[in-house]
Design a protein around this motif. Sequence first.
Motif, short mmCIF file in Angstrom:
data_model
loop_
_atom_site.label_atom_id
_atom_site.label_comp_id
_atom_site.label_asym_id
_atom_site.label_seq_id
_atom_site.Cartn_x
_atom_site.Cartn_y
_atom_site.Cartn_z
N THR A 2 -6.36 -2.22 6.50
CA THR A 2 -6.95 -3.34 5.76
C THR A 2 -5.85 -4.00 4.93
N GLU A 8 -4.71 -7.11 2.36
CA GLU A 8 -5.20 -8.09 1.38
C GLU A 8 -4.16 -9.18 1.21
N ASN A 44 -6.52 1.35 12.24
CA ASN A 44 -7.05 0.29 11.39
C ASN A 44 -6.29 0.24 10.07
N GLN A 65 0.85 -1.19 0.00
CA GLN A 65 0.00 0.00 0.00
C GLN A 65 0.89 1.24 0.00
N ALA A 116 -7.11 -10.14 13.80
CA ALA A 116 -7.55 -9.67 12.48
C ALA A 116 -8.95 -10.20 12.17
N ARG A 117 -9.77 -9.32 11.61
CA ARG A 117 -11.15 -9.68 11.28
C ARG A 117 -11.27 -9.94 9.79
N ASP A 118 -11.82 -11.09 9.44
CA ASP A 118 -11.96 -11.50 8.04
C ASP A 118 -13.11 -10.72 7.40
N LEU A 119 -12.79 -9.93 6.36
CA LEU A 119 -13.81 -9.17 5.65
C LEU A 119 -14.29 -9.88 4.39
N SER A 173 -6.23 -4.24 13.53
CA SER A 173 -6.41 -3.08 14.41
C SER A 173 -5.42 -3.10 15.58
N ARG A 197 -9.57 -10.14 2.29
CA ARG A 197 -9.36 -8.85 2.93
C ARG A 197 -9.54 -9.02 4.44
N TYR A 198 -8.59 -8.42 5.20
CA TYR A 198 -8.59 -8.56 6.66
C TYR A 198 -8.40 -7.20 7.31
N LEU A 199 -9.21 -6.92 8.32
CA LEU A 199 -9.10 -5.68 9.07
C LEU A 199 -8.21 -5.92 10.28
#
Length: 449
Positions: free
Chosen positions: A260, A262, A258, A240, A294-297, A305, A301-303
């Motif tokens: 994100t 990938e 946060n 990124q 990490a939260r699976d979106l 924090s 894609r993972y968020l």
Amino acid sequence: MKLAAALLLIAATGFDIQGCWGAQVDVEKKIQTVLPGQNATFMCRVAVPLQYCRVEIPGLKTLNLNRGISNADVSYYGQGLDAGQCGFVIHRAEDRNNGDVKCTLGIASEAQESVGTMSLIVARSPKAPELDLSQGTDHLVVYKVDDTIQASCIVRDGRPVANISWFLDNEPIDNSELSMPTVIDLAKENLQSKIQNLTRRLRASDNGKYLRCVAYHDGYPGGISETKRQLDIKYGPLPQRQPIEEFGYEIGKVGVINVTVEANPKPQIEWSVDGQKIREGSHDNTGSMEAEVARDLGNGRYLVSLKIARISKLDTDKEYILTAYNDMGSQDYRVKISTNPEPKGITKFFRQHVYGFEFGVASVIGIVVAILFIILVVSIVIFAKVTGRWCFSGGATVIDYTGGDGSQHHHSDGISGDGVDNPHHQVSSEYINGNDLPIKKDEKIDTAV
């Protein structure tokens, strides 16, 4: 000449050309497609009255029709034989009726019967589409970024042939990635199969999406049937812009950073703050920072924090480094936070579009200075060309002060040497008696007594 003479001879003998060859039959709806159980209506007509109207339909006996003759399978349709019309309706068409339909017309003034030919297609639903995918580089149905996938979709045994469209989720596949479809005929039952191939170079954004082959045919319930396969594409965490800048934090309040990420498969996460490593699901040694799980979106894609219990001024001076890694690679993400609101306008544009190429503030300033320098150089060149200065002056002028009679100076072009005067040159009045040094206007000249 011979043809004209022959026509005249035929006319003289009264021979009826139309009676020999038969009248031209006007046919409506030369091709009709109906579903099983639907009616099919045909009309054959000529411009003269008919003696009879004979109809041949696949799967049925030959029928002689008029307004007074009909049966359960076929009935006459039209204004009558006297009007030259041989129309008919096939009630509840069946698969056996598929094929060529003929109407044979008898005309009192003609020796030959007149025949009209039509085509009745009784639709048959093809089989559901079949999708076949090539193997990935590891000879499994698992792929990597930049792998080339080969896919084939076939829709078998339809009447008429089905149409095929390709999608990635709901986005149509570009035609450049598709071959021309091939149609295979099965002559025995007048069935057709269609096959089409796809070649695509896979990218990270394809991961998790469904490759869909969609077939369209009137015989399908709702007119559509499809098959699909979900793509599993492996790749390391994607880069990124650097640094990632986050705004709007408040001193003394909870702050959450946060990012994100990938990647596929799910990456391992680790934060680094002031040299201290904070693993996913753990705290720093002061307990004020927590690296959340990490939260699976979805779709790779993972968020990720990092929670800070109480933002201080010192926290805004730190650089937060997030490291994400999996079997395919690793990537660092540098984050800066600020209590300032997010910038608007041109500053935001530079952040989104220039920083997106991993340029920092110093690089942006360098780019701006370089642009201004180029504008300055171009302006100077244009000014020089317009005013005839410097390299655009047409060459230096040489003045010959040793002319023959001393009464007139001789001018020559110092570049060309061809004796052509420089049109821009003027003899300065500040040069006196051949002296090379200029004399100021208010300076006195000493003369001999």
